[in-house]
Design a protein around this motif. Structure first.
Motif, PDB file in Angstrom:
ATOM      1  N   HIS A 143       6.827   9.295  -3.468  1.00  8.61           N
ATOM      2  CA  HIS A 143       6.814   8.446  -4.233  1.00  8.61           C
ATOM      3  C   HIS A 143       7.885   7.344  -3.589  1.00  8.61           C
ATOM      4  O   HIS A 143       8.816   7.642  -3.483  1.00  8.61           O
ATOM      5  CB  HIS A 143       6.958   8.790  -5.787  1.00  8.61           C
ATOM      6  CG  HIS A 143       6.016   9.386  -6.334  1.00  8.61           C
ATOM      7  ND1 HIS A 143       4.801   8.736  -6.706  1.00  8.61           N
ATOM      8  CD2 HIS A 143       5.946  10.743  -6.399  1.00  8.61           C
ATOM      9  CE1 HIS A 143       3.999   9.839  -7.319  1.00  8.61           C
ATOM     10  NE2 HIS A 143       4.616  10.891  -7.036  1.00  8.61           N
ATOM     11  N   GLN A 202       1.851  14.914  -2.799  1.00  9.91           N
ATOM     12  CA  GLN A 202       2.750  13.801  -3.322  1.00  9.91           C
ATOM     13  C   GLN A 202       3.943  14.087  -3.674  1.00  9.91           C
ATOM     14  O   GLN A 202       5.060  13.044  -3.865  1.00  9.91           O
ATOM     15  CB  GLN A 202       1.965  13.131  -4.534  1.00  9.91           C
ATOM     16  CG  GLN A 202       0.741  12.447  -4.101  1.00  9.91           C
ATOM     17  CD  GLN A 202       0.070  11.881  -5.488  1.00  9.91           C
ATOM     18  OE1 GLN A 202       0.537  11.611  -6.384  1.00  9.91           O
ATOM     19  NE2 GLN A 202      -1.115  11.392  -5.242  1.00  9.91           N
ATOM     20  N   GLU A 254       0.742  -1.071   0.162  1.00 11.67           N
ATOM     21  CA  GLU A 254       0.171  -0.064   0.242  1.00 11.67           C
ATOM     22  C   GLU A 254       0.778   1.226  -0.079  1.00 11.67           C
ATOM     23  O   GLU A 254       1.706   1.416   0.838  1.00 11.67           O
ATOM     24  CB  GLU A 254      -0.880  -0.025   1.219  1.00 11.67           C
ATOM     25  CG  GLU A 254      -1.901   1.000   1.277  1.00 11.67           C
ATOM     26  CD  GLU A 254      -2.738   0.854   2.412  1.00 11.67           C
ATOM     27  OE1 GLU A 254      -3.277   2.076   3.097  1.00 11.67           O
ATOM     28  OE2 GLU A 254      -3.153  -0.329   2.725  1.00 11.67           O
ATOM     29  N   TRP A 255       0.757   1.935  -1.054  1.00 11.41           N
ATOM     30  CA  TRP A 255       1.721   3.100  -1.186  1.00 11.41           C
ATOM     31  C   TRP A 255       1.174   4.410  -0.855  1.00 11.41           C
ATOM     32  O   TRP A 255      -0.132   4.609  -0.711  1.00 11.41           O
ATOM     33  CB  TRP A 255       2.251   3.407  -2.863  1.00 11.41           C
ATOM     34  CG  TRP A 255       2.683   2.212  -3.475  1.00 11.41           C
ATOM     35  CD1 TRP A 255       2.154   1.150  -4.155  1.00 11.41           C
ATOM     36  CD2 TRP A 255       4.106   1.996  -3.101  1.00 11.41           C
ATOM     37  NE1 TRP A 255       2.906   0.547  -4.428  1.00 11.41           N
ATOM     38  CE2 TRP A 255       4.546   0.840  -3.924  1.00 11.41           C
ATOM     39  CE3 TRP A 255       5.288   2.661  -2.606  1.00 11.41           C
ATOM     40  CZ2 TRP A 255       5.601   0.263  -4.386  1.00 11.41           C
ATOM     41  CZ3 TRP A 255       6.378   1.797  -2.619  1.00 11.41           C
ATOM     42  CH2 TRP A 255       6.654   0.730  -3.593  1.00 11.41           C
ATOM     43  N   ASP A 307      -1.157   6.827  -2.659  1.00 11.07           N
ATOM     44  CA  ASP A 307      -2.585   6.435  -2.901  1.00 11.07           C
ATOM     45  C   ASP A 307      -3.412   7.154  -1.960  1.00 11.07           C
ATOM     46  O   ASP A 307      -4.663   7.125  -2.184  1.00 11.07           O
ATOM     47  CB  ASP A 307      -2.588   5.030  -3.189  1.00 11.07           C
ATOM     48  CG  ASP A 307      -1.705   4.632  -4.082  1.00 11.07           C
ATOM     49  OD1 ASP A 307      -1.583   4.993  -4.989  1.00 11.07           O
ATOM     50  OD2 ASP A 307      -1.503   3.258  -4.201  1.00 11.07           O
ATOM     51  N   HIS A 308      -2.944   7.820  -1.113  1.00 12.82           N
ATOM     52  CA  HIS A 308      -3.673   8.286   0.087  1.00 12.82           C
ATOM     53  C   HIS A 308      -3.519   9.687   0.329  1.00 12.82           C
ATOM     54  O   HIS A 308      -4.083  10.504   1.280  1.00 12.82           O
ATOM     55  CB  HIS A 308      -3.445   7.702   1.652  1.00 12.82           C
ATOM     56  CG  HIS A 308      -3.598   6.284   1.528  1.00 12.82           C
ATOM     57  ND1 HIS A 308      -4.949   5.693   2.020  1.00 12.82           N
ATOM     58  CD2 HIS A 308      -2.767   5.093   1.183  1.00 12.82           C
ATOM     59  CE1 HIS A 308      -4.762   4.314   1.963  1.00 12.82           C
ATOM     60  NE2 HIS A 308      -3.378   4.017   1.491  1.00 12.82           N
ATOM     61  N   ASP A 358      -2.909  15.327  -5.000  1.00 12.17           N
ATOM     62  CA  ASP A 358      -2.067  15.282  -5.832  1.00 12.17           C
ATOM     63  C   ASP A 358      -0.768  16.399  -5.433  1.00 12.17           C
ATOM     64  O   ASP A 358       0.398  16.237  -5.603  1.00 12.17           O
ATOM     65  CB  ASP A 358      -2.504  15.866  -7.156  1.00 12.17           C
ATOM     66  CG  ASP A 358      -3.273  14.598  -7.973  1.00 12.17           C
ATOM     67  OD1 ASP A 358      -3.076  13.394  -7.318  1.00 12.17           O
ATOM     68  OD2 ASP A 358      -3.964  14.936  -8.974  1.00 12.17           O
TER      69      ASP A 358
END
Length: 109
Positions: A67, A63, A52-53, A56-57, A60
């Motif tokens: 990564h 972020q 689970e990255w 993804d939560h 934008d």
């Protein structure tokens, strides 16, 4: 743990225990975390569905720099087999801190 720590735990769901790990232990765990990240990204067929990255939560706009940050790796058998993590889990100093947090959090419930 102080009452402030207990309130933070109740609010955030985790507690920060300063000075539980020494510098060498932190460095060792950073190396191990990097090894696990490399393993999981290299063998994505095996581990892809288990990761689970964090991005993804996030919105934008939040972020940047996130990564490659793993939020959760399931199951954690890869971590459990790790000698470095096992050493930390068995550390008497970590266990004392853990026990204190459980004891204090049960008093506030």
């Amino acid at each position: 743990m102080s009452q402030v720590d207990v309130r933070c735990y109740a609010r955030d769901g985790y507690a920060v225990s300063r000075s539980v790990l020494g510098h060498d232990q932190v460095q060792s765990l950073r190396q191990e975390a990097n090894r696990l990240l490399e393993l999981c990204t290299r063998d994505s067929d095996r581990y892809g569905a288990r990761i689970e990255w964090e991005v993804d939560h996030l919105a934008d706009s939040d972020q940047a720099g996130m990564h490659g940050v793993i939020r959760k790796l399931e199951p954690v058998s890869v971590v459990r087999r790790s000698r470095r993590w096992r050493t930390i889990r068995r550390s008497p100093r970590r266990r004392r801190t853990s026990s204190a947090s459980r004891s204090n959090s049960s008093r506030t419930s």
